[in-house]
Design a protein around this motif. Sequence first.
Motif, PDB file in Angstrom:
ATOM      1  N   ILE A 118      -0.620  11.814   6.664  1.00  0.00           N
ATOM      2  CA  ILE A 118       0.348  12.501   5.802  1.00  0.00           C
ATOM      3  C   ILE A 118      -0.366  13.498   4.891  1.00  0.00           C
ATOM      4  O   ILE A 118       0.072  14.643   4.737  1.00  0.00           O
ATOM      5  CB  ILE A 118       1.184  11.480   4.998  1.00  0.00           C
ATOM      6  CG1 ILE A 118       2.127  10.727   5.953  1.00  0.00           C
ATOM      7  CG2 ILE A 118       1.974  12.163   3.879  1.00  0.00           C
ATOM      8  CD1 ILE A 118       2.849   9.546   5.326  1.00  0.00           C
ATOM      9  N   VAL A 119      -1.470  13.077   4.295  1.00  0.00           N
ATOM     10  CA  VAL A 119      -2.242  13.971   3.419  1.00  0.00           C
ATOM     11  C   VAL A 119      -2.785  15.155   4.221  1.00  0.00           C
ATOM     12  O   VAL A 119      -2.697  16.307   3.783  1.00  0.00           O
ATOM     13  CB  VAL A 119      -3.372  13.200   2.705  1.00  0.00           C
ATOM     14  CG1 VAL A 119      -4.325  14.156   2.007  1.00  0.00           C
ATOM     15  CG2 VAL A 119      -2.788  12.200   1.712  1.00  0.00           C
ATOM     16  N   GLN A 125      -0.743  11.518  -1.486  1.00  0.00           N
ATOM     17  CA  GLN A 125      -0.777  10.078  -1.727  1.00  0.00           C
ATOM     18  C   GLN A 125      -0.530   9.891  -3.216  1.00  0.00           C
ATOM     19  O   GLN A 125      -1.266  10.405  -4.044  1.00  0.00           O
ATOM     20  CB  GLN A 125      -2.130   9.482  -1.319  1.00  0.00           C
ATOM     21  CG  GLN A 125      -2.155   7.978  -1.439  1.00  0.00           C
ATOM     22  CD  GLN A 125      -3.369   7.350  -0.775  1.00  0.00           C
ATOM     23  OE1 GLN A 125      -3.990   7.932   0.110  1.00  0.00           O
ATOM     24  NE2 GLN A 125      -3.704   6.146  -1.213  1.00  0.00           N
ATOM     25  N   ARG A 126       0.524   9.169  -3.581  1.00  0.00           N
ATOM     26  CA  ARG A 126       0.951   9.059  -4.970  1.00  0.00           C
ATOM     27  C   ARG A 126       0.332   7.892  -5.719  1.00  0.00           C
ATOM     28  O   ARG A 126       0.506   7.775  -6.924  1.00  0.00           O
ATOM     29  CB  ARG A 126       2.476   8.956  -5.033  1.00  0.00           C
ATOM     30  CG  ARG A 126       3.172  10.187  -4.442  1.00  0.00           C
ATOM     31  CD  ARG A 126       4.633  10.234  -4.764  1.00  0.00           C
ATOM     32  NE  ARG A 126       4.864  10.291  -6.185  1.00  0.00           N
ATOM     33  CZ  ARG A 126       4.934  11.397  -6.921  1.00  0.00           C
ATOM     34  NH1 ARG A 126       4.775  12.559  -6.340  1.00  0.00           N
ATOM     35  NH2 ARG A 126       5.157  11.342  -8.213  1.00  0.00           N
ATOM     36  N   MET A 127      -0.375   7.007  -5.026  1.00  0.00           N
ATOM     37  CA  MET A 127      -0.975   5.823  -5.646  1.00  0.00           C
ATOM     38  C   MET A 127      -2.028   5.252  -4.714  1.00  0.00           C
ATOM     39  O   MET A 127      -2.060   5.603  -3.535  1.00  0.00           O
ATOM     40  CB  MET A 127       0.112   4.764  -5.909  1.00  0.00           C
ATOM     41  CG  MET A 127       0.768   4.272  -4.624  1.00  0.00           C
ATOM     42  SD  MET A 127       1.982   2.970  -4.813  1.00  0.00           S
ATOM     43  CE  MET A 127       0.940   1.560  -5.112  1.00  0.00           C
ATOM     44  N   MET A 144       3.843   7.651  -0.771  1.00  0.00           N
ATOM     45  CA  MET A 144       3.361   8.957  -0.327  1.00  0.00           C
ATOM     46  C   MET A 144       4.447   9.997  -0.610  1.00  0.00           C
ATOM     47  O   MET A 144       5.563   9.649  -0.980  1.00  0.00           O
ATOM     48  CB  MET A 144       3.072   8.927   1.184  1.00  0.00           C
ATOM     49  CG  MET A 144       2.112   7.849   1.638  1.00  0.00           C
ATOM     50  SD  MET A 144       0.436   8.026   1.015  1.00  0.00           S
ATOM     51  CE  MET A 144      -0.052   9.567   1.796  1.00  0.00           C
ATOM     52  N   GLU A 145       4.106  11.243  -0.366  1.00  0.00           N
ATOM     53  CA  GLU A 145       5.086  12.324  -0.465  1.00  0.00           C
ATOM     54  C   GLU A 145       4.875  13.230   0.738  1.00  0.00           C
ATOM     55  O   GLU A 145       3.740  13.606   1.048  1.00  0.00           O
ATOM     56  CB  GLU A 145       4.852  13.097  -1.761  1.00  0.00           C
ATOM     57  CG  GLU A 145       5.893  14.153  -2.040  1.00  0.00           C
ATOM     58  CD  GLU A 145       5.697  14.791  -3.406  1.00  0.00           C
ATOM     59  OE1 GLU A 145       5.821  16.026  -3.483  1.00  0.00           O
ATOM     60  OE2 GLU A 145       5.407  14.073  -4.377  1.00  0.00           O
ATOM     61  N   ASP A 146       5.949  13.550   1.435  1.00  0.00           N
ATOM     62  CA  ASP A 146       5.809  14.450   2.579  1.00  0.00           C
ATOM     63  C   ASP A 146       5.602  15.884   2.062  1.00  0.00           C
ATOM     64  O   ASP A 146       5.711  16.130   0.858  1.00  0.00           O
ATOM     65  CB  ASP A 146       6.991  14.310   3.552  1.00  0.00           C
ATOM     66  CG  ASP A 146       8.300  14.918   3.072  1.00  0.00           C
ATOM     67  OD1 ASP A 146       8.320  15.643   2.054  1.00  0.00           O
ATOM     68  OD2 ASP A 146       9.324  14.670   3.733  1.00  0.00           O
ATOM     69  N   PRO A 147       5.293  16.836   2.924  1.00  0.00           N
ATOM     70  CA  PRO A 147       5.040  18.207   2.462  1.00  0.00           C
ATOM     71  C   PRO A 147       6.257  18.889   1.824  1.00  0.00           C
ATOM     72  O   PRO A 147       6.127  19.959   1.250  1.00  0.00           O
ATOM     73  CB  PRO A 147       4.632  18.953   3.743  1.00  0.00           C
ATOM     74  CG  PRO A 147       4.198  17.908   4.691  1.00  0.00           C
ATOM     75  CD  PRO A 147       4.993  16.687   4.349  1.00  0.00           C
TER      76      PRO A 147
END
Length: 173
Positions: A118-119, A125-127, A144-147
């Motif tokens: 994902i990164v 990555q949020r944590m 996580m956070e997508d693009p």
Amino acid sequence: MSNLQQYPRVFSHIGISVPNIEKAIEFYKNVMGWYIIMNVTTVNEEQETAIGQMCIDVFGTGWKTFKIAHLSTGDRIGIELFEFPQNIKPQAEFEPYKTGIFHFCVQDPDVEGLAKKIVEAGGKQRMPIREYYPGEKPYRMVYMEDPFGNIIEIYSHSYELHYGAGAYQHDIS
């Protein structure tokens, strides 16, 4: 009141609004492994077709057009991707205190590997990756956070295994 016994409903699909549907398809296909069940289609605001009428019912009038595509997960959960021309990215990246859906969760035994993919694909990555039962059970998770700004949680094991053992009721004495 009906005499029918209640039963748990199954999850059908989730709709995700994205700023670029082609890039979103590429991300979800290549990173998450989801597959396309309906390619990108343009929907126009009109009342001559069933889909046009349904979308006016849902979105009201004035939207003119949007793109939609349908994907599926390995366990047959549908993913509807929407690209609206008037797409607005929220000012705040993460507002979990507002009522509504603030994340969705996927399961992958290789939490670290999926987080890395994902990164590498432009997400965040949020944590740190955390364990629910450190030293006892290998149940891990990460946010996580997508693009595109959507929050994705990753679990190493099923939802039932994570919480059925009382993750929040664990004896810490």
